[in-house]
Structure formats: C-alpha cells, structure tokens
Design an enzyme around this catalytic site. Sequence first.
Site, PDB file in Angstrom:
ATOM      1  N   SER A   1      22.858 -33.141 -16.210  1.00  8.81           N
ATOM      2  CA  SER A   1      23.590 -33.755 -17.302  1.00  8.81           C
ATOM      3  C   SER A   1      23.999 -35.185 -16.934  1.00  8.81           C
ATOM      4  O   SER A   1      23.151 -35.970 -16.513  1.00  8.81           O
ATOM      5  CB  SER A   1      24.796 -32.886 -17.676  1.00  8.81           C
TER       6      SER A   1
ATOM      7  N   ASP B   1      20.456 -29.367 -22.028  1.00  8.87           N
ATOM      8  CA  ASP B   1      21.281 -29.668 -20.856  1.00  8.87           C
ATOM      9  C   ASP B   1      21.076 -28.651 -19.725  1.00  8.87           C
ATOM     10  O   ASP B   1      21.243 -27.445 -19.910  1.00  8.87           O
ATOM     11  CB  ASP B   1      22.748 -29.660 -21.290  1.00  8.87           C
TER      12      ASP B   1
END
Length: 293
Positions: free
Chosen positions: A38, A151
């Site tokens: 991320s 993600d």
Amino acid sequence: MDITLALGGGGAKGNSHIGVIRRLEKEGYKIRSVAGTSFGGLVAILYASGRTADEIEEIFTSVDQGSLYARDSNDGPSLLGLSGARKLMDTLLGEKTFADLKIPCAVTAVDAKTGSEVIISEGFLRDGVLATIALPGIFPPLRLNDWELMDGGVLNPVPVTVARMLSPDLPIVAVVLNDPLDIPVRAYTIPVPSILPKQITDRIYRMHVAQAFDIFMRAVDLSSRAVAHYRLEADAPDVIVRPNVHHLDLLDKVVVKDVAMLGEAAVEEILPELKKATSWTRRMNKVLFGGKR
C-alpha cells in the site's frame, strides 16, 4: 550494516516511512532491498528508484493531497478515484520498470478474482503503485494481465515474507503502521475537496453513504490490525519499528514533515535492539542455526 526493509501499509501514516529511512541511513545502515504494501509500496518504489528520503518528503509535501482521490472515466466501481494518483505516477515514474530500480524491490497486491496474493516485481512501476494502494471499495482495482488487483494489505499488511524473498540473508526491519489490537477504532470521514463551503461538507458527512463509509473503514481497520498482528508473529522479522501514528487515519491530510519525524523518533527507540539484531554474532547465529540459540 546491511538490512532489508518491509514497509507496511497505512495510508497517510505511511509518511513516517520517510523518517524511518532517513534515520536508518543516518545511523549507517545500508538498505539493500525493500518490500512494501500500500503506501509502503509507494515509498518503497520511490526509494528503490534512487530518490532520497529528503526528495520523497519534498514530493509528498508539494502534492495537493485532496486532489489525489479525484475520479475520471478510467476509474472502476469505487467510492473514490485515483485520477490524481495516476497523473502523479506518470510524472514521477513515467515508463520506468522494475528493471530500472537501483536496488531490488517488490510490492504486494491481491487478485480479487482468486483471492491470492500477487507479488509485483516486474513491469511498469506505476502499475505496481496503483495496484498496491487500491484499497478495496474505496479505490478502483487495477486490471493487469488476467488479474483484478487490490491493496496488498488485505492479506499482507507488512510484507516481511517478501523482504525475506528479496534478501534471504539480511536482517529484516519491519515498519508497522497498524494500530495495536487494544486501541479503540476512530471514526472515518469521506475526503471532500477543501474548496467546498462548510455547510456543504457538513451535509455530505451526515448522508447515509458517509455513515456507511465510516463503518466500512472501521471494519477494514480492525481486520488489517488483526492480520498484521498474526502475520508478524508468524513471519518473525528481526526488528519491528512502530511509529507513533495512531492518531492518524488512512485518508487524513497531514503535514508530511511532522509525520516523517515520527518515523525518525521510532527508530531512535529501537536502536539498541537494531544494533543487536545486526551484530556479527547474531548474523552468524542465524546462518548456522537458523536464529535458534
């Protein structure tokens, strides 16, 4: 003193990674490879491409944080868009690929179709960033090859295993941004353009979709905390750095320099442990006995 980094996810909290890197280098540590998830993946790629911690801080400081979440026709189903983030990646990374990096680097994502982790270490750098930051439901997934990528923090909030894959013989410093399990969950608000009048933003925050966003983000937060906790126990990095960023939310607008300083302070706290983990005797013990005393 060679090390490898595992930079965890955490949205705006990830600006603390800048300070961690800066302080590690100041102490004489050489970062030979870096893995990220991320926001940690974004920092990892920028650092591996040759940018210094100071340069990364300058980039993030100059960015209009509110513009990163704008939507355009390229965005799929999601609450917010990544139009601004795409433009920024085009500017910073252009057509560069993982082969152009100065040190080994990989970022994590998850294929929404199969539910499997995808480790991205080749192809365009901008694709790696847009995949690893695609918080499910909030930002659009990235369609790449046959994957629908979101993600990487969904399965691997702090990519210790990926860092170990990059540099099997080096001590792993894991930077954890998730709150501990015993800290209460804070409320979340939808990011809205700062130019809107207060009466309009107040009305948006009272809408059912805003309340649903709050509940969903709290659930994401709790899930990520738990996954990070259990994975860290299983993956066993040599050193864990925990910047004091628990007062920040994923999508907060922050003063980048201030958050970076929290990363530097966190390294200061674990320096004795870090020196022990990178000592010659500890390294030999790990090589000979797999870390068993």
